[in-house]
Design a protein around this motif. Structure first.
Motif, PDB file in Angstrom:
ATOM      1  N   LEU A  81       0.816  -1.221   0.000  1.00 35.59           N
ATOM      2  CA  LEU A  81       0.000   0.000   0.000  1.00 35.59           C
ATOM      3  C   LEU A  81       0.848   1.269   0.000  1.00 35.59           C
ATOM      4  CD1 LEU A  81      -2.751  -0.993   2.619  1.00 35.59           C
ATOM      5  CD2 LEU A  81      -2.746  -1.341   0.142  1.00 35.59           C
ATOM      6  N   GLU A  83       2.420   3.132  -2.131  1.00 34.91           N
ATOM      7  CA  GLU A  83       2.186   4.211  -3.093  1.00 34.91           C
ATOM      8  C   GLU A  83       0.923   5.009  -2.773  1.00 34.91           C
ATOM      9  OE1 GLU A  83       4.399   5.101  -5.224  1.00 34.91           O
ATOM     10  OE2 GLU A  83       5.690   3.424  -4.638  1.00 34.91           O
ATOM     11  N   ASP A  84      -0.008   4.400  -2.074  1.00 36.56           N
ATOM     12  CA  ASP A  84      -1.262   5.088  -1.741  1.00 36.56           C
ATOM     13  C   ASP A  84      -1.301   5.563  -0.290  1.00 36.56           C
ATOM     14  OD1 ASP A  84      -2.489   4.631  -4.296  1.00 36.56           O
ATOM     15  OD2 ASP A  84      -2.760   2.538  -3.700  1.00 36.56           O
ATOM     16  N   CYS A  85      -0.195   5.395   0.442  1.00 39.55           N
ATOM     17  CA  CYS A  85      -0.187   5.690   1.871  1.00 39.55           C
ATOM     18  C   CYS A  85       0.173   7.150   2.122  1.00 39.55           C
ATOM     19  CB  CYS A  85       0.800   4.772   2.589  1.00 39.55           C
ATOM     20  SG  CYS A  85       0.870   5.054   4.363  1.00 39.55           S
TER      21      CYS A  85
END
Length: 222
Positions: A81, A83-85
């Motif tokens: 996760l 890259e979306d954190c």
């Protein structure tokens, strides 16, 4: 209950244990301190919980928090996760979830009495219930904000220039230590302990430091 519903019965249920709480707080960089952040964390977890395979999702999130998104030194390089954190983007993901500010410990004052006679010092036993329960100590009375107490016996009292500081779990203490050679027997139960064997009395740290400070001042004066 939510975990049982999702994992055992395949129902869509929002599972938030401590690990999931940490993952979600970091994923969305929820900056409200705990525990006030929990409704927002649960709402965010609800938004990303799928309708299908909610049990697999819950187990994956719990495992992610337990093995990769750990409280300290999270392994962000391995996280799927990343890259979306939002917390990863801050360069300090371990700062989430935000912990509540620690309340300052109250400060108390106290007075300890070193009564010396014929190479012995008067020691008492502290009450069994309470701090340092049942341990030998210098007489010290109540610790709080009370005015200076009356000395336990008449004598030419001296007071150490600096109080003995000590930090307990719930408060800090400044112990003013008074010392004197005495002739009278103090009131109450106690024992005359040889100063030369004071290391064997088992004094707790606070009173061992007080005794050492008195002996140092006494030796310097002599």
């Amino acid at each position: 209950a939510a975990a049982v519903a999702a994992i055992a019965f395949g129902q869509r249920a929002v599972v938030v244990d401590a690990n999931v709480e940490r993952v979600v707080a970091r994923l969305f960089a929820i900056g409200t301190p705990l525990p006030a952040a929990r409704p927002a964390i649960r709402a965010a977890a609800d938004r990303i919980t799928p309708d299908a395979r909610a049990g697999d999702f819950a187990q994956a999130m719990m495992d992610l928090g337990a093995t990769i998104c750990t409280p300290r030194n999270p392994a962000c390089g391995l996280c799927p996760l990343r890259e979306d954190c939002a917390a990863f983007a801050t360069a300090d993901p371990a700062a989430f979830p935000v912990k509540p500010a620690k309340k300052p410990k109250p400060h108390r004052t106290g007075h300890g009495w070193w009564m010396e006679r014929d190479g012995h010092v008067w020691l008492v036993r502290r009450p069994e219930r309470g701090l340092l329960g049942g341990m030998r100590a210098l007489p010290s009375g109540t610790w709080g904000d009370a005015p200076d107490p009356t000395p336990p016996v008449d004598a030419e009292w001296r007071t150490l220039a600096e109080p003995i500081g000590h930090v307990f779990t719930h408060f800090s203490l400044a112990l003013r230590v008074h010392h004197a050679h005495v002739d009278a027997q103090p009131d109450g139960e106690g024992e005359w302990w040889p100063i030369s064997g004071l290391d064997e009395a088992g004094l707790p740290t606070l009173f061992a430091r007080a005794a050492a400070a008195v002996r140092k001042e006494r030796d310097a004066r002599n």
